[in-house]
Design a protein around this motif. Structure first.
Motif, PDB file in Angstrom:
ATOM      1  N   ILE A   1      -6.385  -8.319  -7.572  1.00  0.00           N
ATOM      2  CA  ILE A   1      -5.319  -7.602  -6.885  1.00  0.00           C
ATOM      3  C   ILE A   1      -5.340  -7.966  -5.405  1.00  0.00           C
ATOM      4  O   ILE A   1      -6.382  -7.887  -4.752  1.00  0.00           O
ATOM      5  N   ILE A   2      -4.172  -8.361  -4.908  1.00  0.00           N
ATOM      6  CA  ILE A   2      -3.984  -8.617  -3.480  1.00  0.00           C
ATOM      7  C   ILE A   2      -3.160  -7.464  -2.932  1.00  0.00           C
ATOM      8  O   ILE A   2      -2.111  -7.139  -3.480  1.00  0.00           O
ATOM      9  N   MET A   3      -3.635  -6.839  -1.858  1.00  0.00           N
ATOM     10  CA  MET A   3      -2.865  -5.781  -1.202  1.00  0.00           C
ATOM     11  C   MET A   3      -2.200  -6.384   0.026  1.00  0.00           C
ATOM     12  O   MET A   3      -2.869  -6.926   0.905  1.00  0.00           O
TER      13      MET A   3
ATOM     14  N   VAL B   1      -9.118  -3.563  -5.103  1.00  0.00           N
ATOM     15  CA  VAL B   1      -8.428  -4.581  -4.303  1.00  0.00           C
ATOM     16  C   VAL B   1      -9.407  -5.692  -3.940  1.00  0.00           C
ATOM     17  O   VAL B   1     -10.477  -5.437  -3.395  1.00  0.00           O
ATOM     18  N   ASP B   2      -9.028  -6.936  -4.258  1.00  0.00           N
ATOM     19  CA  ASP B   2      -9.889  -8.087  -3.985  1.00  0.00           C
ATOM     20  C   ASP B   2      -9.634  -8.699  -2.611  1.00  0.00           C
ATOM     21  O   ASP B   2     -10.562  -9.154  -1.952  1.00  0.00           O
ATOM     22  N   VAL B   3      -8.350  -8.748  -2.207  1.00  0.00           N
ATOM     23  CA  VAL B   3      -7.975  -9.378  -0.938  1.00  0.00           C
ATOM     24  C   VAL B   3      -6.929  -8.499  -0.265  1.00  0.00           C
ATOM     25  O   VAL B   3      -6.034  -7.979  -0.926  1.00  0.00           O
ATOM     26  N   ILE B   4      -7.044  -8.370   1.051  1.00  0.00           N
ATOM     27  CA  ILE B   4      -6.035  -7.648   1.834  1.00  0.00           C
ATOM     28  C   ILE B   4      -5.335  -8.658   2.737  1.00  0.00           C
ATOM     29  O   ILE B   4      -5.992  -9.417   3.452  1.00  0.00           O
ATOM     30  N   LEU B   5      -4.001  -8.657   2.692  1.00  0.00           N
ATOM     31  CA  LEU B   5      -3.196  -9.514   3.555  1.00  0.00           C
ATOM     32  C   LEU B   5      -2.306  -8.640   4.426  1.00  0.00           C
ATOM     33  O   LEU B   5      -1.826  -7.597   3.989  1.00  0.00           O
ATOM     34  N   CYS B   6      -2.087  -9.082   5.652  1.00  0.00           N
ATOM     35  CA  CYS B   6      -1.263  -8.338   6.598  1.00  0.00           C
ATOM     36  C   CYS B   6       0.198  -8.740   6.491  1.00  0.00           C
ATOM     37  O   CYS B   6       0.506  -9.916   6.318  1.00  0.00           O
TER      38      CYS B   6
ATOM     39  N   ARG C   1       0.826  -1.201   0.000  1.00  0.00           N
ATOM     40  CA  ARG C   1       0.000   0.000   0.000  1.00  0.00           C
ATOM     41  C   ARG C   1       0.866   1.260   0.000  1.00  0.00           C
ATOM     42  O   ARG C   1       0.706   2.127  -0.840  1.00  0.00           O
ATOM     43  N   GLY C   2       1.775   1.367   0.959  1.00  0.00           N
ATOM     44  CA  GLY C   2       2.584   2.570   1.090  1.00  0.00           C
ATOM     45  C   GLY C   2       3.890   2.455   0.326  1.00  0.00           C
ATOM     46  O   GLY C   2       4.783   1.719   0.727  1.00  0.00           O
TER      47      GLY C   2
ATOM     48  N   ALA D   1      -3.566   3.878  -5.506  1.00  0.00           N
ATOM     49  CA  ALA D   1      -3.622   4.475  -6.840  1.00  0.00           C
ATOM     50  C   ALA D   1      -3.325   3.438  -7.919  1.00  0.00           C
ATOM     51  O   ALA D   1      -3.949   3.437  -8.989  1.00  0.00           O
ATOM     52  N   LEU D   2      -2.386   2.535  -7.650  1.00  0.00           N
ATOM     53  CA  LEU D   2      -2.071   1.468  -8.608  1.00  0.00           C
ATOM     54  C   LEU D   2      -3.278   0.566  -8.823  1.00  0.00           C
ATOM     55  O   LEU D   2      -3.640   0.253  -9.960  1.00  0.00           O
ATOM     56  N   ALA D   3      -3.913   0.136  -7.736  1.00  0.00           N
ATOM     57  CA  ALA D   3      -5.087  -0.737  -7.846  1.00  0.00           C
ATOM     58  C   ALA D   3      -6.200  -0.060  -8.641  1.00  0.00           C
ATOM     59  O   ALA D   3      -6.847  -0.691  -9.486  1.00  0.00           O
ATOM     60  N   GLU D   4      -6.410   1.208  -8.386  1.00  0.00           N
ATOM     61  CA  GLU D   4      -7.442   1.950  -9.103  1.00  0.00           C
ATOM     62  C   GLU D   4      -7.124   2.035 -10.601  1.00  0.00           C
ATOM     63  O   GLU D   4      -7.995   1.843 -11.444  1.00  0.00           O
ATOM     64  N   ALA D   5      -5.852   2.290 -10.945  1.00  0.00           N
ATOM     65  CA  ALA D   5      -5.446   2.374 -12.349  1.00  0.00           C
ATOM     66  C   ALA D   5      -5.583   1.024 -13.046  1.00  0.00           C
ATOM     67  O   ALA D   5      -6.052   0.947 -14.192  1.00  0.00           O
TER      68      ALA D   5
END
Length: 173
Positions: free
Chosen positions: A125-127, A145-150, A102-103, A111-115
């Motif tokens: 997209i996995i963040m 973003v489809d999935v968020i991973l820590c 993300r950062g 912004a990348l995911a949106e583009a």
């Protein structure tokens, strides 16, 4: 930094200090109790192979670790250090999946995911972020973003996320 990490993982910090005797820091993190259920699911579902995956992270260790895991499972991996570099690669090569931090400098993961979503709405997209718990608890998943991973991500969590998205990138081929 330590306190922020503890908050993201629902941990606690206790500080005891006494003049002449020093200071004691006690960190507590909750224990995951559902590991056996996740492991059973992972053994049943086959990990998809022959994927072309773009990994975007400014941290070389993260790119290397995630990339090595995916290479060992039969995927082709491209990497980028920020969103702008990733977007250039994405416009030149067809990817089945994008994994992004993300950062990042120059162009962040949001912004990348949106583009990417605008250009190719079917690309999953996995963040992968250190703020995953905060994002999920706030219900503030970035567009595309489809999935968020820590972070730090475990191999089992990465495996589960890629396997879960299998239907989406298989349909794209």
């Amino acid at each position: 930094m330590v306190y922020g990490t503890l908050q993201r993982h629902n941990g606690t910090l206790d500080v005891q200090s006494e003049v002449g005797n020093g200071t004691t820091f006690e960190f507590r993190l909750p224990v995951l109790t559902e590991v056996s259920e996740v492991t059973t699911k992972l053994e049943v579902e086959l990990f998809p192979t022959r994927l072309r995956i773009l990994i975007v992270d400014y941290e070389p260790r993260v790119r290397d670790m995630v990339g090595e895991f995916l290479l060992r499972h039969g995927s082709t991996v491209e990497t980028a250090t920020n969103g702008l570099e990733a977007l250039e690669k994405f416009q030149q090569i067809k990817f089945n999946l994008v994994i992004t931090d993300r950062g990042m400098p120059e162009m962040n993961g949001d912004a990348l995911a949106e583009a990417i979503e605008k250009e190719s709405p079917d690309t999953p997209i996995i963040m992968l972020t250190g703020f995953g718990e905060m994002i999920m608890s706030a219900g503030d998943r970035p567009a595309g973003v489809d999935v968020i991973l820590c972070k730090p991500v475990t191999p089992s969590a990465l495996r589960q996320a890629v396997t879960t998205l299998k239907a989406e990138y298989t349909a794209r081929d």
